[in-house]
Scaffold this motif. Structure first.
Motif, PDB file in Angstrom:
ATOM      1  N   THR A  34     -16.491 -25.077 -15.503  1.00 25.54           N
ATOM      2  CA  THR A  34     -15.630 -24.597 -14.437  1.00 25.54           C
ATOM      3  C   THR A  34     -14.274 -24.228 -15.001  1.00 25.54           C
ATOM      4  O   THR A  34     -13.887 -24.749 -16.056  1.00 25.54           O
ATOM      5  N   PRO A  35     -13.511 -23.336 -14.358  1.00 22.21           N
ATOM      6  CA  PRO A  35     -12.144 -23.080 -14.820  1.00 22.21           C
ATOM      7  C   PRO A  35     -11.336 -24.374 -14.835  1.00 22.21           C
ATOM      8  O   PRO A  35     -11.352 -25.150 -13.876  1.00 22.21           O
ATOM      9  N   VAL A  36     -10.624 -24.609 -15.914  1.00 23.74           N
ATOM     10  CA  VAL A  36      -9.862 -25.842 -16.102  1.00 23.74           C
ATOM     11  C   VAL A  36      -8.404 -25.489 -16.325  1.00 23.74           C
ATOM     12  O   VAL A  36      -8.079 -24.700 -17.218  1.00 23.74           O
ATOM     13  N   SER A  37      -7.544 -26.070 -15.521  1.00 25.98           N
ATOM     14  CA  SER A  37      -6.107 -25.832 -15.667  1.00 25.98           C
ATOM     15  C   SER A  37      -5.566 -26.631 -16.842  1.00 25.98           C
ATOM     16  O   SER A  37      -5.884 -27.797 -17.014  1.00 25.98           O
ATOM     17  N   LEU A  38      -4.725 -25.982 -17.639  1.00 26.89           N
ATOM     18  CA  LEU A  38      -4.057 -26.661 -18.738  1.00 26.89           C
ATOM     19  C   LEU A  38      -2.584 -26.877 -18.433  1.00 26.89           C
ATOM     20  O   LEU A  38      -1.764 -27.023 -19.326  1.00 26.89           O
ATOM     21  N   GLY A  39      -2.238 -26.879 -17.163  1.00 23.07           N
ATOM     22  CA  GLY A  39      -0.857 -27.082 -16.757  1.00 23.07           C
ATOM     23  C   GLY A  39      -0.388 -25.972 -15.856  1.00 23.07           C
ATOM     24  O   GLY A  39      -1.176 -25.176 -15.340  1.00 23.07           O
ATOM     25  N   LYS A  40       0.922 -25.885 -15.679  1.00 25.29           N
ATOM     26  CA  LYS A  40       1.469 -24.932 -14.719  1.00 25.29           C
ATOM     27  C   LYS A  40       1.193 -23.480 -15.083  1.00 25.29           C
ATOM     28  O   LYS A  40       1.037 -22.632 -14.215  1.00 25.29           O
ATOM     29  N   ALA A  76      -5.632 -28.884   7.331  1.00 21.89           N
ATOM     30  CA  ALA A  76      -6.357 -27.823   6.633  1.00 21.89           C
ATOM     31  C   ALA A  76      -5.467 -26.717   6.098  1.00 21.89           C
ATOM     32  O   ALA A  76      -5.881 -25.957   5.222  1.00 21.89           O
ATOM     33  N   LEU A  77      -4.225 -26.578   6.613  1.00 20.57           N
ATOM     34  CA  LEU A  77      -3.448 -25.374   6.324  1.00 20.57           C
ATOM     35  C   LEU A  77      -3.223 -25.143   4.838  1.00 20.57           C
ATOM     36  O   LEU A  77      -3.415 -24.025   4.341  1.00 20.57           O
ATOM     37  N   GLY A  78      -2.779 -26.177   4.102  1.00 21.12           N
ATOM     38  CA  GLY A  78      -2.422 -25.972   2.704  1.00 21.12           C
ATOM     39  C   GLY A  78      -3.537 -25.354   1.891  1.00 21.12           C
ATOM     40  O   GLY A  78      -3.382 -24.281   1.302  1.00 21.12           O
ATOM     41  N   GLN A  79      -4.704 -26.019   1.856  1.00 20.83           N
ATOM     42  CA  GLN A  79      -5.814 -25.490   1.064  1.00 20.83           C
ATOM     43  C   GLN A  79      -6.355 -24.197   1.651  1.00 20.83           C
ATOM     44  O   GLN A  79      -6.727 -23.277   0.915  1.00 20.83           O
ATOM     45  N   ALA A  80      -6.384 -24.079   2.994  1.00 17.90           N
ATOM     46  CA  ALA A  80      -6.913 -22.855   3.612  1.00 17.90           C
ATOM     47  C   ALA A  80      -6.086 -21.643   3.218  1.00 17.90           C
ATOM     48  O   ALA A  80      -6.628 -20.583   2.899  1.00 17.90           O
ATOM     49  N   ALA A  81      -4.759 -21.781   3.242  1.00 15.69           N
ATOM     50  CA  ALA A  81      -3.903 -20.649   2.878  1.00 15.69           C
ATOM     51  C   ALA A  81      -3.959 -20.368   1.382  1.00 15.69           C
ATOM     52  O   ALA A  81      -3.950 -19.211   0.959  1.00 15.69           O
ATOM     53  N   ILE A  82      -4.016 -21.432   0.555  1.00 14.47           N
ATOM     54  CA  ILE A  82      -4.179 -21.238  -0.889  1.00 14.47           C
ATOM     55  C   ILE A  82      -5.471 -20.469  -1.173  1.00 14.47           C
ATOM     56  O   ILE A  82      -5.509 -19.532  -1.972  1.00 14.47           O
ATOM     57  N   THR A  83      -6.543 -20.860  -0.505  1.00 15.02           N
ATOM     58  CA  THR A  83      -7.832 -20.191  -0.700  1.00 15.02           C
ATOM     59  C   THR A  83      -7.771 -18.738  -0.224  1.00 15.02           C
ATOM     60  O   THR A  83      -8.294 -17.834  -0.894  1.00 15.02           O
ATOM     61  N   ALA A  84      -7.137 -18.495   0.916  1.00 14.75           N
ATOM     62  CA  ALA A  84      -7.030 -17.128   1.421  1.00 14.75           C
ATOM     63  C   ALA A  84      -6.267 -16.246   0.451  1.00 14.75           C
ATOM     64  O   ALA A  84      -6.563 -15.041   0.318  1.00 14.75           O
ATOM     65  N   GLY A  85      -5.290 -16.817  -0.254  1.00 14.51           N
ATOM     66  CA  GLY A  85      -4.504 -16.036  -1.200  1.00 14.51           C
ATOM     67  C   GLY A  85      -5.113 -15.942  -2.578  1.00 14.51           C
ATOM     68  O   GLY A  85      -4.579 -15.238  -3.452  1.00 14.51           O
ATOM     69  N   ASP A  86      -6.253 -16.619  -2.802  1.00 13.98           N
ATOM     70  CA  ASP A  86      -6.828 -16.693  -4.145  1.00 13.98           C
ATOM     71  C   ASP A  86      -7.237 -15.322  -4.684  1.00 13.98           C
ATOM     72  O   ASP A  86      -7.217 -15.093  -5.902  1.00 13.98           O
ATOM     73  N   SER A  87      -7.598 -14.407  -3.798  1.00  8.19           N
ATOM     74  CA  SER A  87      -8.056 -13.095  -4.258  1.00  8.19           C
ATOM     75  C   SER A  87      -6.914 -12.188  -4.699  1.00  8.19           C
ATOM     76  O   SER A  87      -7.144 -11.193  -5.378  1.00  8.19           O
ATOM     77  N   VAL A  88      -5.676 -12.539  -4.315  1.00  8.67           N
ATOM     78  CA  VAL A  88      -4.541 -11.670  -4.642  1.00  8.67           C
ATOM     79  C   VAL A  88      -3.497 -12.350  -5.520  1.00  8.67           C
ATOM     80  O   VAL A  88      -2.600 -11.688  -6.045  1.00  8.67           O
ATOM     81  N   ILE A  89      -3.572 -13.683  -5.696  1.00 11.45           N
ATOM     82  CA  ILE A  89      -2.577 -14.427  -6.460  1.00 11.45           C
ATOM     83  C   ILE A  89      -3.244 -15.133  -7.633  1.00 11.45           C
ATOM     84  O   ILE A  89      -4.266 -15.791  -7.474  1.00 11.45           O
ATOM     85  N   ASN A  90      -2.656 -14.997  -8.815  1.00  9.69           N
ATOM     86  CA  ASN A  90      -3.018 -15.832  -9.961  1.00  9.69           C
ATOM     87  C   ASN A  90      -2.081 -17.027  -9.929  1.00  9.69           C
ATOM     88  O   ASN A  90      -0.899 -16.919 -10.242  1.00  9.69           O
ATOM     89  N   TYR A  91      -2.608 -18.182  -9.551  1.00  8.87           N
ATOM     90  CA  TYR A  91      -1.755 -19.347  -9.330  1.00  8.87           C
ATOM     91  C   TYR A  91      -1.189 -19.927 -10.619  1.00  8.87           C
ATOM     92  O   TYR A  91      -0.317 -20.801 -10.570  1.00  8.87           O
ATOM     93  N   ASN A  92      -1.638 -19.454 -11.776  1.00  6.34           N
ATOM     94  CA  ASN A  92      -0.990 -19.849 -13.022  1.00  6.34           C
ATOM     95  C   ASN A  92       0.464 -19.392 -13.072  1.00  6.34           C
ATOM     96  O   ASN A  92       1.273 -19.957 -13.813  1.00  6.34           O
ATOM     97  N   ASN A  93       0.796 -18.366 -12.305  1.00  5.51           N
ATOM     98  CA  ASN A  93       2.092 -17.714 -12.435  1.00  5.51           C
ATOM     99  C   ASN A  93       3.155 -18.230 -11.469  1.00  5.51           C
ATOM    100  O   ASN A  93       4.261 -17.682 -11.432  1.00  5.51           O
ATOM    101  N   TYR A  94       2.838 -19.284 -10.689  1.00  9.53           N
ATOM    102  CA  TYR A  94       3.769 -19.698  -9.633  1.00  9.53           C
ATOM    103  C   TYR A  94       3.856 -21.221  -9.535  1.00  9.53           C
ATOM    104  O   TYR A  94       2.911 -21.942  -9.860  1.00  9.53           O
TER     105      TYR A  94
END
Length: 898
Positions: free
Chosen positions: A731-737, A247-265
């Motif tokens: 839904t939000p759709v990623s267009l890449g990194k 569970a750690l990977g997705q749980a930590a990604i989700t916990a950081g979702d409110s403070v990180i824009n994952y498009n930038n990393y």
């Protein structure tokens, strides 16, 4: 588009015509972020077309897919609920479209809790999510140096350092304490820590080792809090303490979702606080496709404890461990295991990072930092004339060599197997290569760059073995490395490298070698190309369908029909290879560890330098998807003396095959396959299935993102694919990194037009990559996943078709039409029909003849029964529509000859 909220009306107040209609639904109550589930319905007086399915809280809760798969049952219909990215409790509603009245509803909960370590959660994802790229074994090929730029690492790697804690181990709320933690991690990673008068950081290291071609940036976030105790996310069993649980990977990604824009990393580093009882995480690197507010993102992950290099393992440093783990993120494997007795040790950070050695020559080449023109190459694999030549090497640390010097030497032993020679002399202005075992010396390494399934038999990079006079692989003035090839017919064939003139600025290396005369039958492993990552360029499958339409069906097996498997084997030696045996095997579509079934073998003679096509026949059943393996048993010419082939490292290749058409109709089709996952170790271990896809108009489903398997165990994982361009509006759709598109708010980015995206991607195949990564159970605890194997699926879309009619009455005729609800279906005028004549008197060896029929403007065709069909005394005939672009394929009924 504004949706008016549905009305809840007590049953006694329903309009009379609705009282006779009912909807009940079957839906579990709790789901993991990003998972999926079918919602089964019981309908009375209604059809699916009368209903709308809504999630009032929008895509953060989930979206509904209406595509139908082969398991769809009209008597027990279903829709697919794709779970969203934000934990919470939400509502699923079934609404009557004519009245906007809720006919049924149920609450469900989205969470990051997962307790089943035997089978990880499911995942459905959309958008462009980068697949793992397998590095080509042969690099520049025969004409130039190999291993060049096969794992390119240029530009800036963007790191997000995320402080995470758990319910039984929260970070201090003291601001100066938190600021101190943030400062230490940013200094170690980016800004620098003063060591011996130099500012040392992971960033400074990568800048200098890449000659300025690769950089790091970082931002630090948090702390963010995970809701449960530490042992929910980290293992506490002996030998695995601190190992991240499923569970750690997705749980930590989700916990950081409110403070990180994952498009930038690109890489997320989880820095966890220790738990009660001083429990700390252990450094661990992995990655995958994760569900975020920006869409599904392909991210590399590193888990580390906050106290690393301080209160916990004070003998280590954050900077050195980040350097090593980022090497894994870039595609490099550990070089310290298995122990071959000549591992590279303190000459490469993928073996030992504590002293910050620079990457060795082969790794710098793979990452694209050493250019082909900097190298002197010798291809002794192809014989030639004797060599006696002195090369002046420039320190590898110093970048591009001046005129008259080289940065390294490549000695080709066989395709994919090379010796590399480099001069290591630490530079006073550098942070790396300051503590080499022997500074100012020439290092000779043995590099086998052919991909190998886990458990690997040897690291890619080793030091060359100790030679007859004990000089070894690290040479200073007056030492040499020498070999004598006693298997060559022109024995003795000596190879010798001797060093002199080493003075801190250069080293002279004299290379001497005689003429080589040996055979070397070889076949290249994957990848065939960037678009065919998990196929060999030397294996091809031919059948009537792909010969009829090579543009769309090249190298795609045709299940249920005869196929010819062709393996092109080259003799890289300058001695003929008579009676080479090539063995063919097949196994289920897999990402490593599946058992094999032999097909018939072929034997032929390959002239020196020549290429010969070996082949076998294969009749795959109609309900499977497969992997083909071609293997050349170790080859030698009988003596006396026996002449052994130059290399056994290039004697095996394999290709995975799967292709689907997600037919667009109302609703579109969802295609199903199974990928087999196996554990090749003699201990239980965990395997991750890491998916990615290339086209934002598709959705991919993976039944389990991880599995714990017993020794030798294999399991099948369901994988599904569908074309659904309406995802762009749901839904939000990623267009890449670097970007994503939230079409639920079209004002968000007026430059993006969904219609343009649909036009751009509709005719482009979706290439779904499935890479399997495995934990080495012999390492306690594992600190990074290892590549096990991979597979690729090509998915295209096209309008659904069917045979309107098909007949055998002296002649053969029929009509191909679009499969619509129209009473007057439209004929398909493009493409062709293959007529399949069969005689199954001998089921193990069916006789099959194919004939082509052309379609007229309205999809009709008429053909004669040919002499070839009569000659096999055909018993049945069937039509197969070979689709034109933008159409799906179709089979007719099977007609028996009267």
């Amino acid at each position: 588009m504004l949706t008016i909220p549905a009305r809840r009306v007590p049953r006694r107040e329903l309009p009379p015509f609705l009282l006779r209609k009912r909807v009940s639904l079957k839906l579990d109550t709790t789901f993991f972020v990003g998972a999926y589930t079918k919602v089964f319905l019981k309908l009375r007086g209604l059809t699916l077309d009368d209903l709308e399915f809504r999630i009032p809280d929008g895509p953060k809760a989930g979206v509904v897919s209406f595509c139908r798969d082969a398991d769809f049952d009209p008597e027990n219909p279903d829709v697919m609920l794709c779970i969203g990215y934000e934990p919470g409790t939400y509502l699923f509603q079934v609404v009557d479209t004519s009245t906007n009245i809720v006919m049924a509803e149920q609450k469900f909960t989205v969470t990051t809790d997962w307790s089943d370590e035997q089978a990880g959660p499911s995942l459905s994802f959309t958008g462009i999510s980068e697949s793992f790229v397998s590095a080509p074994a042969w690099g520049g090929g025969p004409a130039g140096p190999q291993n060049v730029n096969v794992l390119p690492a240029t530009g800036t790697r963007r790191l997000a350092i995320l402080l995470i804690d758990t319910a039984d181990g929260r970070y201090s709320a003291d601001v100066p304490t938190l600021d101190g933690i943030r400062t230490r991690w940013m200094d170690e990673t980016i800004n620098g820590v003063s060591v011996g008068g130099n500012l040392v950081s992971a960033r400074q290291y990568y800048r200098e080792v890449s000659y300025g071609n690769f950089d790091l940036s970082a931002d630090i976030f948090g702390p963010v809090s995970l809701p449960n105790n530490w042992n929910t996310y980290f293992d506490t069993t002996a030998g695995k303490v601190g190992w991240p649980l499923t569970a750690l990977g997705q749980a930590a990604i989700t916990a950081g979702d409110s403070v990180i824009n994952y498009n930038n990393y690109d890489t997320i580093i989880f820095v966890s606080e220790q738990a009660t009882g001083s429990m700390n995480a252990w450094p661990y690197g992995w990655g995958g496709t994760f569900t975020t507010a920006e869409g599904n993102k392909s991210l590399a992950l590193i888990s580390m404890p906050r106290e690393w290099g301080a209160g916990f393992r004070a003998d280590r440093s954050v900077r050195a461990t980040v350097i090593h783990e980022l090497g894994h993120n870039l595609g490099l494997g550990d070089q310290y295991k298995p122990d071959a007795g000549r591992n590279v040790g303190n000459w490469d950070p993928m073996n030992t990072e504590d002293n910050l050695p620079h990457f060795s020559l082969a790794h710098r080449m793979m990452l694209g930092w050493v250019q082909p023109g900097w190298l002197k190459t010798y291809n002794f694999a192809n014989g030639g004339t004797p060599v006696s030549e002195t090369i002046t090497l420039h320190p590898i640390e110093a970048g591009a060599p001046p005129t008259g010097r080289q940065s390294g030497i490549e000695v080709r032993l066989a395709d994919g197997w090379n010796y590399y020679v480099e001069y290591r002399a630490g530079q006073s202005t550098h942070v790396g290569d300051r503590n080499l075992d022997t500074n100012n010396a020439v290092l000779v390494t043995d590099v086998d760059s052919s991909p190998g399934d886990a458990p690997i038999s040897r690291p890619i990079i080793l030091r060359v073995p100790n030679d007859s006079d004990g000089d070894g692989s690290v040479l200073v003035n007056g030492l040499d490395y020498r070999e004598t090839d006693t298997t060559d017919p022109t024995f003795p064939t000596d190879f010798k490298m001797s060093t002199s003139g080493i003075n801190g600025t250069k080293a002279d290396v004299r290379v001497e070698y005689g003429v080589n005369s040996r055979p070397d039958p070889a076949i290249r492993p994957w990848p065939a190309s960037p678009d065919r990552q998990w196929q060999s360029p030397d294996i091809e499958v031919q059948n009537a369908r792909n010969l009829a339409d090579p543009a769309n069906w090249f190298n795609v097996p045709w299940a249920g029909n005869p196929n010819t498997v062709i393996a092109r084997v080259k003799n890289n030696g300058n001695l003929a290879a008579p009676n080479v045996r090539v063995e063919f095997y097949v196994k289920n579509f897999n990402v490593g560890g599946a058992p094999e079934t032999p097909l018939t073998a072929d034997m032929q003679t390959i002239p020196a330098g020549g290429t010969v096509s070996f082949q076998t026949t294969w009749n795959p059943p109609g309900n499977g998807h497969y992997c083909l393996i071609v293997r050349i048993p170790g080859y030698f010419l009988p003596g006396p003396p026996p002449v052994i082939e130059m290399s056994v490292f290039n004697n095996q290749a394999q290709s995975n095959y799967d292709r689907f058409i997600s037919a667009s109709a109302s609703p579109a089709s969802r295609e199903i396959t199974f990928v087999e996952v196996g554990n090749p170790y003699d201990k239980p271990t965990r395997v991750f299935v890491r998916p990615g896809q290339s086209n934002p108009l598709y959705r991919t489903y993976v039944e389990h993102t991880s599995l714990t398997l017993e020794p030798g165990e294999t399991r099948k994982v369901k994988v599904m694919f569908e074309y659904d361009h309406t995802n762009l509006f749901k839904t939000p759709v990623s267009l890449g990194k670097t970007s994503s598109y939230d079409t639920t708010d079209r004002r968000q980015d007026p430059r993006v037009n969904p219609d343009l995206l649909i036009k751009k991607f509709r005719s482009v195949p979706n290439r779904v990559g499935l890479a399997a990564f495995i934990d080495d159970p012999n390492e306690t605890p594992p600190h990074a996943v290892e590549l096990l194997s991979g597979a690729q699926v090509e998915v295209v879309t096209g309008r659904k078709t069917r045979f309107d009619y098909f007949y055998l009455d002296g002649r053969i005729g029929g009509r191909v039409v679009e499969d619509t609800v129209s009473r007057q279906p439209t004929g398909v005028s493009r493409g062709k029909v293959l007529l399949i004549f069969r005689n199954d008197d001998e089921p193990d060896k069916p006789q099959v003849v194919y004939e082509e029929a052309k379609l007229d403007w309205d999809g009709r065709f008429v053909a004669k029964v040919t002499e070839k069909a009569e000659n096999i005394r055909f018993q049945t005939v069937q039509g197969y529509y070979v689709p034109a672009l933008d159409f799906g394929d179709a089979y007719s009924a099977i007609l028996e000859r009267r």
